[in-house]
Design a protein around this motif. Sequence first.
Motif, short mmCIF file in Angstrom:
data_model
loop_
_atom_site.label_atom_id
_atom_site.label_comp_id
_atom_site.label_asym_id
_atom_site.label_seq_id
_atom_site.Cartn_x
_atom_site.Cartn_y
_atom_site.Cartn_z
N GLY A 309 0.53 0.01 0.17
CA GLY A 309 -0.26 -1.36 0.18
C GLY A 309 -0.25 -3.03 0.44
O GLY A 309 0.70 -3.36 0.81
N PHE A 310 -1.01 -4.08 -0.36
CA PHE A 310 -0.86 -4.75 -0.26
C PHE A 310 -1.30 -5.71 -1.65
O PHE A 310 -2.01 -5.45 -2.65
CB PHE A 310 -2.28 -5.86 0.46
N ASP A 311 0.03 -6.63 -1.84
CA ASP A 311 0.39 -6.73 -3.35
C ASP A 311 -0.42 -8.12 -4.09
O ASP A 311 -1.40 -8.24 -3.37
CB ASP A 311 1.81 -7.50 -3.70
N LYS A 312 0.02 -8.39 -4.89
CA LYS A 312 -1.33 -9.85 -5.26
C LYS A 312 -1.35 -11.29 -4.81
O LYS A 312 -2.12 -11.65 -4.38
CB LYS A 312 -0.89 -10.21 -6.83
N ASP A 313 0.13 -10.85 -3.67
CA ASP A 313 0.47 -11.96 -2.55
C ASP A 313 0.16 -12.13 -1.73
O ASP A 313 0.36 -12.56 -0.93
CB ASP A 313 1.69 -12.40 -3.14
N ASP A 314 -1.30 -10.36 -1.03
CA ASP A 314 -1.25 -10.29 0.27
C ASP A 314 -0.35 -9.83 0.99
O ASP A 314 -0.49 -10.00 2.28
CB ASP A 314 -2.46 -11.27 1.47
N GLN A 315 0.72 -9.12 0.34
CA GLN A 315 1.96 -9.07 1.23
C GLN A 315 1.84 -7.51 1.26
O GLN A 315 1.76 -6.59 0.26
CB GLN A 315 3.70 -9.47 0.29
N LEU A 316 1.87 -7.18 2.46
CA LEU A 316 1.86 -5.84 3.11
C LEU A 316 3.21 -5.57 2.71
O LEU A 316 4.33 -5.99 3.43
CB LEU A 316 1.63 -5.86 4.59
N PHE A 317 3.34 -4.01 2.24
CA PHE A 317 4.80 -3.10 2.38
C PHE A 317 4.43 -1.84 2.50
O PHE A 317 3.22 -1.21 2.19
CB PHE A 317 4.94 -3.64 0.69
N SER A 318 5.22 -1.44 2.19
CA SER A 318 5.80 0.60 2.62
C SER A 318 6.23 0.90 1.24
O SER A 318 7.71 0.61 1.03
CB SER A 318 5.78 1.03 4.04
N ASP A 319 5.82 1.66 0.72
CA ASP A 319 7.24 2.28 -0.51
C ASP A 319 7.65 3.51 0.02
O ASP A 319 7.18 4.58 0.17
CB ASP A 319 6.61 2.80 -2.17
N THR A 320 9.14 4.00 0.50
CA THR A 320 9.81 4.66 0.70
C THR A 320 11.25 4.91 -0.45
O THR A 320 12.20 5.21 -0.28
CB THR A 320 10.53 3.83 2.17
N ARG A 321 11.52 4.12 -1.26
CA ARG A 321 12.50 4.38 -1.94
C ARG A 321 12.10 6.39 -2.38
O ARG A 321 10.83 6.47 -2.93
CB ARG A 321 12.42 3.46 -3.31
N PHE A 322 12.86 7.20 -2.23
CA PHE A 322 12.98 8.36 -2.13
C PHE A 322 12.04 8.74 -1.31
O PHE A 322 10.63 9.85 -1.75
CB PHE A 322 12.55 8.46 -3.71
N GLY A 323 11.35 8.44 -0.30
CA GLY A 323 10.36 8.79 0.90
C GLY A 323 10.18 10.09 1.36
O GLY A 323 9.37 10.54 2.14
N ASP A 324 11.71 11.14 0.75
CA ASP A 324 11.71 12.00 1.20
C ASP A 324 11.87 13.34 0.42
O ASP A 324 12.73 14.39 0.02
CB ASP A 324 12.15 11.99 2.59
N PHE A 325 11.47 12.35 -1.04
CA PHE A 325 11.33 13.78 -2.40
C PHE A 325 10.24 13.67 -2.29
O PHE A 325 9.43 12.93 -1.43
CB PHE A 325 11.68 12.60 -2.61
N PRO A 326 9.24 14.62 -2.89
CA PRO A 326 8.49 15.31 -3.11
C PRO A 326 7.29 13.90 -3.78
O PRO A 326 7.89 12.81 -4.86
CB PRO A 326 8.59 16.32 -4.29
N HIS A 327 6.94 13.86 -3.25
CA HIS A 327 5.32 12.84 -4.11
C HIS A 327 4.19 13.86 -4.69
O HIS A 327 3.70 14.27 -4.13
CB HIS A 327 4.92 12.32 -2.94
N TYR A 328 3.31 13.00 -5.26
CA TYR A 328 2.01 13.67 -5.73
C TYR A 328 0.67 13.11 -4.33
O TYR A 328 0.72 12.02 -4.21
CB TYR A 328 0.95 12.98 -7.12
N LEU A 329 0.16 14.28 -4.00
CA LEU A 329 -1.24 13.78 -3.36
C LEU A 329 -2.31 13.21 -3.99
O LEU A 329 -2.41 13.49 -5.63
CB LEU A 329 -2.04 15.12 -2.67
N PRO A 330 -2.79 12.01 -4.00
CA PRO A 330 -3.86 10.96 -4.67
C PRO A 330 -4.96 11.87 -5.24
O PRO A 330 -5.59 12.71 -4.34
CB PRO A 330 -3.47 9.70 -3.54
N THR A 331 -5.26 11.69 -6.11
CA THR A 331 -6.91 11.96 -6.93
C THR A 331 -6.85 11.09 -7.21
O THR A 331 -8.42 10.69 -7.84
CB THR A 331 -6.71 13.03 -7.75
#
Length: 579
Positions: A309-331
Amino acid sequence: MSVFRLLLLWLLPGISAFAQKTYCNPMDIGYRYNFEQLNERISYRSGADPVIVTHKGEYYLFVTISGGYWHSKDLSDWHYVVPDKWPFEDMCAPAALSVRDTLFLFQSTFEQRPILYSVEPEKGKLQFYNRWLPRLPKDIGPWDPAIFHDPDTDRWFMYWGSSNVYPIFGAELDYHRRLTYAGPYQAMLWLDPWKHGWERFGPNHADLIKPFVEGAWMTKHNGKYYLQYGAPGTEYNVYANGTYVGKEPLGPWEYAPYNPFSYKPGGFMTGAGHGNTFQDVHGNYWNTGTPWIAVNWNFERRIAMFPAGFDKDDQLFSDTRFGDFPHYLPTGKWQQKDALFTGWMLLSYRKPATASSTRDTLRAGFVTDENPRTYWVAARNKGGETVTIDLEKTAEVRAVQVNYTDYKNTIFNSDTAVYTQFRLLHSADGKSWSLLADLTREPKRDRACAYVELPQPVRTRYMRYEHVYTAGPNLAISDIRVFGKGTGPAPAVPGGFSAVRQKDERNADIRWNKVPGAVGYNIRWGIAPDKLYQTWQVWNDQPSSLEIRALNVGVPYFFAIEAFNENGVSVLSPIISVK
């Protein structure tokens, strides 16, 4: 069929009627057997250079040398599509783009090749949009292309490059002349490893070989253009995505000080480079990448996707913290960057494992070491072979991931004989066993990274993989990963945490005190206290120190640490400022 039988089928584990609510990297798709090394007689499943596009409310995934592409309605259940027209040879690092009702597709090439299009990609129907793009000078490309349409100006562009000699290039395309070049190509960006530590080549950025830049992608956000690229080399744990930012689609460009914006150097799946950034149907951003396997060949890889995503300062980021653990599918639209993390922890790390048989020294213990480059091999590839894992304590199990390895394989075609089938069983005492999931009941398909979410959590201690079928001469599994929640407390905050920048500003030395009961640690850092977007995961049985060689010269940083175990994650340590 009677109501009773329908109810029984719905209740039985492993039935496809259960729609998974989560996913786990590496992505569970039917990785194709790769032909890059056919002449060397090396056989392996692989996927690389992913592009996911949202088209008419659904998703399409394009991957290097796959003979087709994948289609999904939910980012979890991917169906392989064989197109009716495939251009000349299989596609490498393809470009894909959805504009209005049309999906455009173009392959990497140093020759003259056409841009294809489809208004029915779910049916595999492709047509020629143009016949040839003009030939560029020798070695220029376009290799690793990306096509970009600016919705605000209705202008079209192409970006490309894959080299440690040439830069990333860009050029405008003329839509009125069937997307041929509208003008000369231009250099967009070059790597600068003397200032950007993460652009240095090799494992942990420790090799002096000149690094590679590749995998261009363009995203427009809030009136700014984010030209993304992969570096420094696909075959290492530090493969990452960076970005330059500009006010015009062909620059000038400004290097983003928070680079790399997508980085995953530690954990089970390492490497997050050469992907793309896309939005799902809810408006959430994602960044894809190509994690590193390298068992049969340096460039053997898988596919991953991370919330971005892009934060409030328009910084592009990718969240790889626990990136190979299960994550919810977006609803829906999420607000916090880690909102999709399930909190299901790894229960199987270094837990005792036994097998029904073993080939040579390729023992069962390798299936719990979180290393895709070590693996158990059964004495025979036949139904009934088992691997049993003792979690050592009763825990709430929520999901299991089985990762196969192509050990001395002889398959060079992903035909109908290539599929995987197995059962999962569990036991509270190691004596009486119950079925947990049965992957023989679903349609036959190949699942090199099979992810099985359970319909309901199960409290148990022992997990068993029971083999049914996999193609090839050998049954080989690198890791069986069990996720859920233990019954004890989360670990304490690590003490003694320090971060000291070296004389070479690209490097920093990190130290901490180990915590009793911890499974591992996340070293987190960023360019502001509320922007700790970078994570390096370290296991508790590894040294309690780390040299980070991914920093940018002249950029101040902030560091912190957290510990995790089977039960949860500690509070974040106090944040340290490092100039």
